[in-house]
Design a protein around this motif. Structure first.
Motif, PDB file in Angstrom:
ATOM      1  N   ARG A   1       0.944  -1.391  -0.437  1.00 32.71           N
ATOM      2  CA  ARG A   1       0.401   0.257   0.069  1.00 32.71           C
ATOM      3  C   ARG A   1       0.883   1.413   0.070  1.00 32.71           C
ATOM      4  NH1 ARG A   1      -3.116  -3.624   3.217  1.00 32.71           N
ATOM      5  NH2 ARG A   1      -4.816  -3.671   2.548  1.00 32.71           N
ATOM      6  N   LYS A   2       0.802   2.150  -0.958  1.00 31.83           N
ATOM      7  CA  LYS A   2       1.517   3.357  -1.093  1.00 31.83           C
ATOM      8  C   LYS A   2       1.184   4.829  -0.562  1.00 31.83           C
ATOM      9  CE  LYS A   2       4.578   1.248  -4.248  1.00 31.83           C
ATOM     10  NZ  LYS A   2       5.163   0.791  -5.615  1.00 31.83           N
ATOM     11  N   SER A   3       1.919   5.529  -0.437  1.00 28.50           N
ATOM     12  CA  SER A   3       0.938   7.050   0.072  1.00 28.50           C
ATOM     13  C   SER A   3       0.587   7.787  -1.537  1.00 28.50           C
ATOM     14  CB  SER A   3       2.230   7.621   1.032  1.00 28.50           C
ATOM     15  OG  SER A   3       2.502   8.084  -0.112  1.00 28.50           O
ATOM     16  N   TRP A   4       0.075   8.554  -1.548  1.00 28.04           N
ATOM     17  CA  TRP A   4      -0.653   9.199  -2.561  1.00 28.04           C
ATOM     18  C   TRP A   4       0.800  10.172  -3.239  1.00 28.04           C
ATOM     19  CZ3 TRP A   4       0.511  14.990  -3.342  1.00 28.04           C
ATOM     20  CH2 TRP A   4       0.721  14.965  -2.038  1.00 28.04           C
ATOM     21  N   LEU A   5       1.391  10.100  -2.003  1.00 24.16           N
ATOM     22  CA  LEU A   5       3.137  10.943  -3.299  1.00 24.16           C
ATOM     23  C   LEU A   5       3.569   9.590  -3.819  1.00 24.16           C
ATOM     24  CD1 LEU A   5       4.691  13.237  -3.282  1.00 24.16           C
ATOM     25  CD2 LEU A   5       5.829  12.593  -0.857  1.00 24.16           C
ATOM     26  N   SER A   6       4.089   8.851  -3.022  1.00 23.43           N
ATOM     27  CA  SER A   6       4.388   7.469  -3.586  1.00 23.43           C
ATOM     28  C   SER A   6       3.634   7.526  -4.807  1.00 23.43           C
ATOM     29  CB  SER A   6       4.823   6.371  -2.915  1.00 23.43           C
ATOM     30  OG  SER A   6       5.598   6.387  -1.732  1.00 23.43           O
ATOM     31  N   ARG A   7       2.671   7.056  -5.221  1.00 22.58           N
ATOM     32  CA  ARG A   7       1.915   7.270  -6.565  1.00 22.58           C
ATOM     33  C   ARG A   7       2.448   8.012  -7.445  1.00 22.58           C
ATOM     34  NH1 ARG A   7      -1.941   4.991  -2.932  1.00 22.58           N
ATOM     35  NH2 ARG A   7      -3.151   6.910  -3.607  1.00 22.58           N
ATOM     36  N   LEU A   8       1.767   9.232  -7.263  1.00 26.12           N
ATOM     37  CA  LEU A   8       2.436  10.290  -7.378  1.00 26.12           C
ATOM     38  C   LEU A   8       4.003  10.650  -8.502  1.00 26.12           C
ATOM     39  CD1 LEU A   8       1.490  13.178  -8.660  1.00 26.12           C
ATOM     40  CD2 LEU A   8       1.880  14.207  -6.854  1.00 26.12           C
ATOM     41  N   LEU A   9       4.617   9.899  -7.653  1.00 24.74           N
ATOM     42  CA  LEU A   9       5.996  10.252  -8.094  1.00 24.74           C
ATOM     43  C   LEU A   9       6.588   8.802  -9.068  1.00 24.74           C
ATOM     44  CD1 LEU A   9       7.478  11.616  -4.751  1.00 24.74           C
ATOM     45  CD2 LEU A   9       7.087  13.272  -7.305  1.00 24.74           C
ATOM     46  N   GLU A  10       5.347   7.700  -8.842  1.00 22.19           N
ATOM     47  CA  GLU A  10       5.917   6.171  -9.375  1.00 22.19           C
ATOM     48  C   GLU A  10       6.102   6.659 -10.750  1.00 22.19           C
ATOM     49  OE1 GLU A  10       4.466   2.136  -8.674  1.00 22.19           O
ATOM     50  OE2 GLU A  10       3.397   3.368  -8.355  1.00 22.19           O
ATOM     51  N   SER A  11       6.554   6.054 -11.532  1.00 24.19           N
ATOM     52  CA  SER A  11       6.775   6.160 -13.080  1.00 24.19           C
ATOM     53  C   SER A  11       5.910   4.797 -13.446  1.00 24.19           C
ATOM     54  CB  SER A  11       7.770   5.815 -12.850  1.00 24.19           C
ATOM     55  OG  SER A  11       8.476   4.535 -13.042  1.00 24.19           O
ATOM     56  N   GLU A  12       5.926   5.435 -14.382  1.00 23.04           N
ATOM     57  CA  GLU A  12       4.686   4.209 -15.588  1.00 23.04           C
ATOM     58  C   GLU A  12       5.387   2.544 -15.538  1.00 23.04           C
ATOM     59  OE1 GLU A  12       3.556   5.254 -18.722  1.00 23.04           O
ATOM     60  OE2 GLU A  12       2.339   6.846 -18.065  1.00 23.04           O
ATOM     61  N   ALA A  13       6.499   2.374 -15.392  1.00 21.43           N
ATOM     62  CA  ALA A  13       7.693   1.470 -15.345  1.00 21.43           C
ATOM     63  C   ALA A  13       7.387   0.951 -13.598  1.00 21.43           C
ATOM     64  CB  ALA A  13       8.500   1.544 -16.298  1.00 21.43           C
ATOM     65  N   GLY A  14       7.502   1.727 -13.215  1.00 25.70           N
ATOM     66  CA  GLY A  14       7.473   0.884 -11.879  1.00 25.70           C
ATOM     67  C   GLY A  14       6.369   0.262 -11.043  1.00 25.70           C
ATOM     68  N   ALA A  15       5.310   1.425 -11.924  1.00 20.40           N
ATOM     69  CA  ALA A  15       3.727   0.555 -11.309  1.00 20.40           C
ATOM     70  C   ALA A  15       3.405  -0.565 -12.060  1.00 20.40           C
ATOM     71  CB  ALA A  15       2.773   1.870 -11.927  1.00 20.40           C
ATOM     72  N   ALA A  16       3.539  -0.867 -13.107  1.00 21.56           N
ATOM     73  CA  ALA A  16       3.515  -1.597 -13.991  1.00 21.56           C
ATOM     74  C   ALA A  16       4.304  -2.992 -13.001  1.00 21.56           C
ATOM     75  CB  ALA A  16       4.331  -1.896 -15.174  1.00 21.56           C
ATOM     76  N   HIS A  17       5.946  -2.754 -12.796  1.00 18.89           N
ATOM     77  CA  HIS A  17       6.513  -3.880 -12.596  1.00 18.89           C
ATOM     78  C   HIS A  17       5.955  -4.360 -11.427  1.00 18.89           C
ATOM     79  CE1 HIS A  17       9.541  -5.154  -9.583  1.00 18.89           C
ATOM     80  NE2 HIS A  17      10.424  -6.683 -10.843  1.00 18.89           N
ATOM     81  N   ASP A  18       5.469  -3.721  -9.965  1.00 18.91           N
ATOM     82  CA  ASP A  18       4.843  -4.150  -9.007  1.00 18.91           C
ATOM     83  C   ASP A  18       3.601  -4.782  -9.407  1.00 18.91           C
ATOM     84  OD1 ASP A  18       6.504  -2.775  -7.808  1.00 18.91           O
ATOM     85  OD2 ASP A  18       5.513  -1.369  -7.234  1.00 18.91           O
ATOM     86  N   PHE A  19       2.352  -4.038 -10.193  1.00 20.74           N
ATOM     87  CA  PHE A  19       1.235  -4.772 -10.328  1.00 20.74           C
ATOM     88  C   PHE A  19       1.698  -6.758 -11.296  1.00 20.74           C
ATOM     89  CE2 PHE A  19      -1.491  -6.465 -13.580  1.00 20.74           C
ATOM     90  CZ  PHE A  19      -3.345  -5.942 -12.896  1.00 20.74           C
ATOM     91  N   VAL A  20       2.754  -6.702 -12.367  1.00 23.07           N
ATOM     92  CA  VAL A  20       2.702  -8.378 -11.974  1.00 23.07           C
ATOM     93  C   VAL A  20       3.532  -8.872 -11.595  1.00 23.07           C
ATOM     94  CG1 VAL A  20       4.867  -9.149 -14.231  1.00 23.07           C
ATOM     95  CG2 VAL A  20       3.743  -7.531 -14.151  1.00 23.07           C
ATOM     96  N   ALA A  21       4.123  -8.303 -10.440  1.00 22.71           N
ATOM     97  CA  ALA A  21       4.564  -8.870  -9.333  1.00 22.71           C
ATOM     98  C   ALA A  21       3.565  -9.708  -8.210  1.00 22.71           C
ATOM     99  CB  ALA A  21       5.432  -8.330  -8.020  1.00 22.71           C
ATOM    100  N   THR A  22       2.554  -8.592  -7.961  1.00 27.67           N
ATOM    101  CA  THR A  22       1.698  -8.876  -7.651  1.00 27.67           C
ATOM    102  C   THR A  22       0.212  -9.668  -7.881  1.00 27.67           C
ATOM    103  OG1 THR A  22       0.224  -6.752  -7.641  1.00 27.67           O
ATOM    104  CG2 THR A  22       1.700  -7.007  -5.640  1.00 27.67           C
ATOM    105  N   HIS A  23       0.611  -9.694  -9.110  1.00 23.60           N
ATOM    106  CA  HIS A  23      -0.718 -10.246  -9.675  1.00 23.60           C
ATOM    107  C   HIS A  23      -0.528 -11.168 -11.226  1.00 23.60           C
ATOM    108  CE1 HIS A  23      -2.604  -6.445  -8.720  1.00 23.60           C
ATOM    109  NE2 HIS A  23      -3.931  -6.726  -8.626  1.00 23.60           N
ATOM    110  N   ALA A  24       0.271 -11.631 -10.765  1.00 23.63           N
ATOM    111  CA  ALA A  24       1.159 -12.447 -12.430  1.00 23.63           C
ATOM    112  C   ALA A  24       0.897 -14.062 -11.594  1.00 23.63           C
ATOM    113  CB  ALA A  24       2.870 -12.737 -12.967  1.00 23.63           C
ATOM    114  N   ARG A  25       0.345 -14.533 -12.409  1.00 21.76           N
ATOM    115  CA  ARG A  25       0.138 -16.304 -12.352  1.00 21.76           C
ATOM    116  C   ARG A  25       1.205 -17.493 -12.366  1.00 21.76           C
ATOM    117  NH1 ARG A  25      -5.612 -17.138 -11.184  1.00 21.76           N
ATOM    118  NH2 ARG A  25      -6.616 -15.060 -10.765  1.00 21.76           N
ATOM    119  N   HIS A  26       2.230 -16.577 -13.059  1.00 15.00           N
ATOM    120  CA  HIS A  26       3.190 -17.660 -13.686  1.00 15.00           C
ATOM    121  C   HIS A  26       4.222 -17.597 -13.141  1.00 15.00           C
ATOM    122  CE1 HIS A  26       1.021 -19.646 -16.771  1.00 15.00           C
ATOM    123  NE2 HIS A  26       0.410 -18.943 -17.197  1.00 15.00           N
ATOM    124  N   ILE A  27       5.173 -18.611 -12.658  1.00 17.27           N
ATOM    125  CA  ILE A  27       6.540 -17.962 -11.900  1.00 17.27           C
ATOM    126  C   ILE A  27       8.068 -17.249 -13.058  1.00 17.27           C
ATOM    127  CG2 ILE A  27       5.958 -19.920 -10.080  1.00 17.27           C
ATOM    128  CD1 ILE A  27       8.752 -21.675 -11.760  1.00 17.27           C
TER     129      ILE A  27
END
Length: 248
Positions: free
Chosen positions: A81-107
């Motif tokens: 869970r990230k603060s609004w400031l972290s989300r504001l400063l986060e890059s699209e690539a970083g957000a995409a990486h975190d999404f894959v890490a927490t949602h991907a089904r394949h190892i």
């Protein structure tokens, strides 16, 4: 899904340098790169391991998966869970990486692909250097790119235990023991600049004199304890006061 690991340990004589092939765990539990994170969780729990090498259909090592890769998951409500400031400063690539890490089904999407490995001929000193340099707990051992074993910190402890010294068959005389301890202390880089002396009585070594500090005092004791035939060390060495060391 892989096999249940089997530990195999072959001790070497003290004259030989131990290598990865002498202490590694063979028959290692493995995952296939096509497996899911649910396959991985089931395998880890069933085999009671905290990390598993990942291989492809050619048995080539392509990654490693650990418990740490699976604890931040959306399924169990543990995604960061990230603060609004972290989300504001986060890059699209970083957000995409975190999404894959927490949602991907394949190892293949969450495993570590840049794996630190060693060859079968690697010495234990080289293995420990790798473990410390990369802050890891285990090292896959490969031959021509294919996994042949794993060396963990537990394997290194087993190697240490195999070298536990046994008592001497013939106990040396006090005179012989004193001389051996003196020789063991000679020419050490930390040897005291002040007078020291060694006495031996029925296998008990007494250390007398003056040393620079407590670290050197302990080094004297440890060196004496490693001499075959020494039953006990009584350390009477005293540290020189700081005023004396500064020439006051």
């Amino acid at each position: 899904m892989g096999r249940i690991l089997v530990r195999k340990y072959t001790p070497k004589s003290e004259e030989q340098i131990m290598q990865a092939k002498d202490i590694m765990t063979k028959g290692v539990v493995c995952l296939n790169v096509k497996d899911t994170i649910f396959d991985a969780a089931e395998l880890m729990l069933g085999a009671n391991v905290s990390a598993v090498p990942v291989i492809n259909d050619k048995d080539e090592l392509v990654g490693i998966l650990s418990e740490a890769d699976l604890v931040r998951r959306v399924e169990i409500g543990t995604s960061p869970r990230k603060s609004w400031l972290s989300r504001l400063l986060e890059s699209e690539a970083g957000a995409a990486h975190d999404f894959v890490a927490t949602h991907a089904r394949h190892i293949s999407d969450v495993m570590t692909k840049d794996v630190v490995t060693a060859k079968e001929e690697a010495t234990l000193a080289e293995l420990v250097d790798l473990i410390e340099r990369h802050s890891i707990k285990r090292i896959p051992v490969v031959r021509a790119g294919k996994l042949v074993g794993v060396v963990s910190r537990a394997d290194l402890l087993e190697a240490l235990l195999s070298r536990e010294p046994e008592g001497p068959v013939v106990r040396p005389t006090d005179k012989e023991l004193r001389q051996t301890v003196i020789e063991a202390l000679a020419h050490r880089p930390w040897v005291s600049k002040w007078p020291t002396n060694v006495f031996a009585n029925d296998g008990v070594v007494h250390l007398w004199g003056f040393v620079q500090d407590d670290e050197v005092r302990n080094a004297y004791r440890v060196a004496a304890e490693n001499v075959p035939g020494v039953r006990r060390v009584k350390n009477h060495l005293r540290s020189i006061p700081a005023a004396v060391t500064m020439g006051v």
